[in-house]
Design a protein around this motif. Structure first.
Motif, mmCIF file in Angstrom:
data_model
loop_
_atom_site.group_PDB
_atom_site.id
_atom_site.type_symbol
_atom_site.label_atom_id
_atom_site.label_comp_id
_atom_site.label_asym_id
_atom_site.label_seq_id
_atom_site.Cartn_x
_atom_site.Cartn_y
_atom_site.Cartn_z
ATOM 1 N N ARG A 173 0.918 -1.333 0.162
ATOM 2 C CA ARG A 173 0.046 0.010 0.081
ATOM 3 C C ARG A 173 0.945 1.033 -0.021
ATOM 4 N NH1 ARG A 173 -5.508 0.703 1.553
ATOM 5 N NH2 ARG A 173 -5.412 -1.608 2.356
ATOM 6 N N ILE A 174 0.452 2.323 -0.854
ATOM 7 C CA ILE A 174 1.019 3.529 -0.486
ATOM 8 C C ILE A 174 0.050 4.502 -0.272
ATOM 9 C CG2 ILE A 174 1.709 5.649 -2.066
ATOM 10 C CD1 ILE A 174 2.483 3.880 -4.325
ATOM 11 N N ILE A 175 0.514 5.085 1.017
ATOM 12 C CA ILE A 175 -0.161 6.169 1.796
ATOM 13 C C ILE A 175 0.535 7.586 1.547
ATOM 14 C CG2 ILE A 175 -0.945 6.762 4.205
ATOM 15 C CD1 ILE A 175 -0.762 3.947 5.014
ATOM 16 N N VAL A 176 -0.288 8.443 1.172
ATOM 17 C CA VAL A 176 0.057 9.564 0.660
ATOM 18 C C VAL A 176 -0.465 10.388 1.957
ATOM 19 C CG1 VAL A 176 -0.227 11.616 -0.791
ATOM 20 C CG2 VAL A 176 -0.009 9.317 -1.857
ATOM 21 N N VAL A 177 0.734 11.154 2.479
ATOM 22 C CA VAL A 177 0.355 12.038 3.741
ATOM 23 C C VAL A 177 0.424 13.387 3.374
ATOM 24 C CG1 VAL A 177 0.818 12.321 6.120
ATOM 25 C CG2 VAL A 177 1.202 10.150 5.197
ATOM 26 N N SER A 178 -0.741 13.987 3.046
ATOM 27 C CA SER A 178 -0.670 15.612 2.480
ATOM 28 C C SER A 178 -2.012 16.101 2.862
ATOM 29 C CB SER A 178 -0.346 15.654 1.162
ATOM 30 O OG SER A 178 -0.635 16.902 0.456
ATOM 31 N N GLN A 179 -1.874 17.156 3.790
ATOM 32 C CA GLN A 179 -3.344 17.768 3.939
ATOM 33 C C GLN A 179 -3.929 18.406 2.641
ATOM 34 O OE1 GLN A 179 -4.820 18.199 7.342
ATOM 35 N NE2 GLN A 179 -6.321 18.889 5.952
ATOM 36 N N GLU A 180 -3.049 18.970 1.883
ATOM 37 C CA GLU A 180 -3.137 19.646 0.724
ATOM 38 C C GLU A 180 -4.000 18.791 -0.226
ATOM 39 O OE1 GLU A 180 -1.276 21.693 -3.335
ATOM 40 O OE2 GLU A 180 -0.139 21.629 -1.387
ATOM 41 N N VAL A 181 -3.395 17.531 -0.572
ATOM 42 C CA VAL A 181 -3.944 16.648 -1.196
ATOM 43 C C VAL A 181 -5.187 15.890 -0.716
ATOM 44 C CG1 VAL A 181 -3.441 14.420 -2.792
ATOM 45 C CG2 VAL A 181 -1.698 16.246 -2.345
ATOM 46 N N PHE A 182 -5.180 15.549 0.574
ATOM 47 C CA PHE A 182 -6.317 15.234 1.270
ATOM 48 C C PHE A 182 -7.470 16.094 0.906
ATOM 49 C CE2 PHE A 182 -8.987 14.861 4.862
ATOM 50 C CZ PHE A 182 -9.249 13.381 4.901
ATOM 51 N N ASN A 183 -7.480 17.260 0.724
ATOM 52 C CA ASN A 183 -8.642 18.166 0.591
ATOM 53 C C ASN A 183 -8.996 18.628 -0.870
ATOM 54 O OD1 ASN A 183 -8.837 18.595 3.575
ATOM 55 N ND2 ASN A 183 -7.525 20.305 3.284
ATOM 56 N N ASN A 184 -8.204 17.620 -1.589
ATOM 57 C CA ASN A 184 -8.466 18.021 -3.260
ATOM 58 C C ASN A 184 -8.848 16.509 -3.938
ATOM 59 O OD1 ASN A 184 -7.912 18.300 -5.901
ATOM 60 N ND2 ASN A 184 -6.329 19.636 -5.645
ATOM 61 N N ASP A 185 -10.210 16.518 -3.940
ATOM 62 C CA ASP A 185 -10.587 15.389 -4.592
ATOM 63 C C ASP A 185 -10.429 14.751 -5.931
ATOM 64 O OD1 ASP A 185 -12.163 14.859 -2.189
ATOM 65 O OD2 ASP A 185 -13.995 15.878 -3.061
ATOM 66 N N ILE A 186 -9.915 15.900 -6.869
ATOM 67 C CA ILE A 186 -9.629 15.493 -8.014
ATOM 68 C C ILE A 186 -8.130 14.978 -7.973
ATOM 69 C CG2 ILE A 186 -8.687 16.592 -10.341
ATOM 70 C CD1 ILE A 186 -11.047 18.423 -10.020
ATOM 71 N N ARG A 187 -7.131 15.504 -7.160
ATOM 72 C CA ARG A 187 -5.704 15.023 -7.160
ATOM 73 C C ARG A 187 -6.032 13.788 -6.476
ATOM 74 N NH1 ARG A 187 -1.306 18.856 -4.858
ATOM 75 N NH2 ARG A 187 0.040 17.121 -5.852
ATOM 76 N N LYS A 188 -6.779 13.244 -5.625
ATOM 77 C CA LYS A 188 -7.010 12.046 -5.057
ATOM 78 C C LYS A 188 -7.175 11.119 -5.681
ATOM 79 C CE LYS A 188 -9.579 13.092 -1.305
ATOM 80 N NZ LYS A 188 -10.267 13.108 -0.032
ATOM 81 N N LYS A 189 -8.095 11.237 -6.822
ATOM 82 C CA LYS A 189 -8.748 10.418 -7.805
ATOM 83 C C LYS A 189 -7.435 10.103 -8.857
ATOM 84 C CE LYS A 189 -12.456 9.616 -10.906
ATOM 85 N NZ LYS A 189 -13.833 10.150 -11.397
ATOM 86 N N LEU A 190 -6.768 11.159 -9.236
ATOM 87 C CA LEU A 190 -5.898 10.882 -10.150
ATOM 88 C C LEU A 190 -4.621 10.254 -9.572
ATOM 89 C CD1 LEU A 190 -5.596 14.520 -11.729
ATOM 90 C CD2 LEU A 190 -6.321 12.305 -12.781
ATOM 91 N N LEU A 191 -4.404 10.227 -8.206
ATOM 92 C CA LEU A 191 -3.136 9.637 -7.617
ATOM 93 C C LEU A 191 -3.587 8.031 -7.760
ATOM 94 C CD1 LEU A 191 -2.145 11.831 -4.742
ATOM 95 C CD2 LEU A 191 -0.717 11.266 -6.638
ATOM 96 N N LYS A 192 -4.760 7.989 -7.146
ATOM 97 C CA LYS A 192 -5.206 6.400 -7.287
ATOM 98 C C LYS A 192 -5.000 5.790 -8.576
ATOM 99 C CE LYS A 192 -7.955 6.993 -2.895
ATOM 100 N NZ LYS A 192 -9.001 6.774 -2.241
ATOM 101 N N GLN A 193 -5.443 6.500 -9.532
ATOM 102 C CA GLN A 193 -5.173 6.017 -10.932
ATOM 103 C C GLN A 193 -3.913 5.708 -11.424
ATOM 104 O OE1 GLN A 193 -7.503 8.762 -13.197
ATOM 105 N NE2 GLN A 193 -9.513 7.767 -12.567
ATOM 106 N N ALA A 194 -3.089 6.279 -10.785
ATOM 107 C CA ALA A 194 -1.548 6.420 -11.115
ATOM 108 C C ALA A 194 -0.899 5.509 -10.478
ATOM 109 C CB ALA A 194 -1.100 7.928 -11.045
ATOM 110 N N ALA A 195 -1.479 4.639 -9.530
ATOM 111 C CA ALA A 195 -0.920 3.706 -8.888
ATOM 112 C C ALA A 195 -0.569 2.673 -9.638
ATOM 113 C CB ALA A 195 -1.655 3.269 -7.665
#
Length: 163
Positions: free
Chosen positions: A29-51
């Motif tokens: 599992r990759i855990i991205v720890v970032s308040q900024e990204v956590f608050n950005n639904d688009i970035r979250k979705k893109l990161l999950k797709q890039a895994a």
């Protein structure tokens, strides 16, 4: 929770991370720890797709990362932590998550930062966080690529930054 690897790379999941660092980490599992990204639904979705294929990705803030780390349900889960900055690494460590080493791979240049290497630029807050992490005994592993030689981050900061 079994921490296999931790890296600061403000690009988060990209080619090098997906193909090289994730294999080196050998985590489930990759855990991205970032308040900024956590608050950005688009970035979250893109990161999950890039895994990388077969690897789970979670995007959390520090508080949630600490809660998950301490949850016995995840005691045997292997993780690769990704951060965008050293301040959140320091907050995680001060909250009791035992990192031994943090790989520093990419912190882009922008106004208000001092360029330390081609890939790493820092603010005064970043420098303070790195110095405190060092005092806490955390190895500061400055390498952009996995086969790069490790560089002494604090020595480079001292050479480039006139406080």
């Amino acid at each position: 929770m079994i921490i296999k690897f931790a890296r600061i790379d403000d690009r988060l999941i990209h080619g090098q991370v997906a193909t090289v660092w994730s294999k080196q980490a050998d985590a489930e599992r990759i855990i991205v720890v970032s308040q900024e990204v956590f608050n950005n639904d688009i970035r979250k979705k893109l990161l999950k797709q890039a895994a990388p294929a077969g690897m789970k990705v979670n995007v959390v803030d520090v508080k949630k990362a600490v809660a998950v780390y301490n949850n016995p349900k995840y005691a045997d889960t292997t993780v690769f932590y990704l951060f965008t900055n050293p301040e959140e690494v320091l907050e995680l460590v001060k909250s009791g998550v035992p990192l031994k080493s943090i790989n520093i791979g990419g912190m882009r240049f922008e106004e208000g930062k001092t360029q330390i290497t081609k890939a790493v630029s820092v603010t005064k807050e970043d420098i303070a966080a790195f110095k405190e992490l060092d005092k806490l005994g955390i190895e500061l592993d400055l390498r952009v690529l996995a086969d790069d030689a490790k560089k002494d981050l604090l020595k480079l900061i001292d050479q480039k930054v006139k406080e």
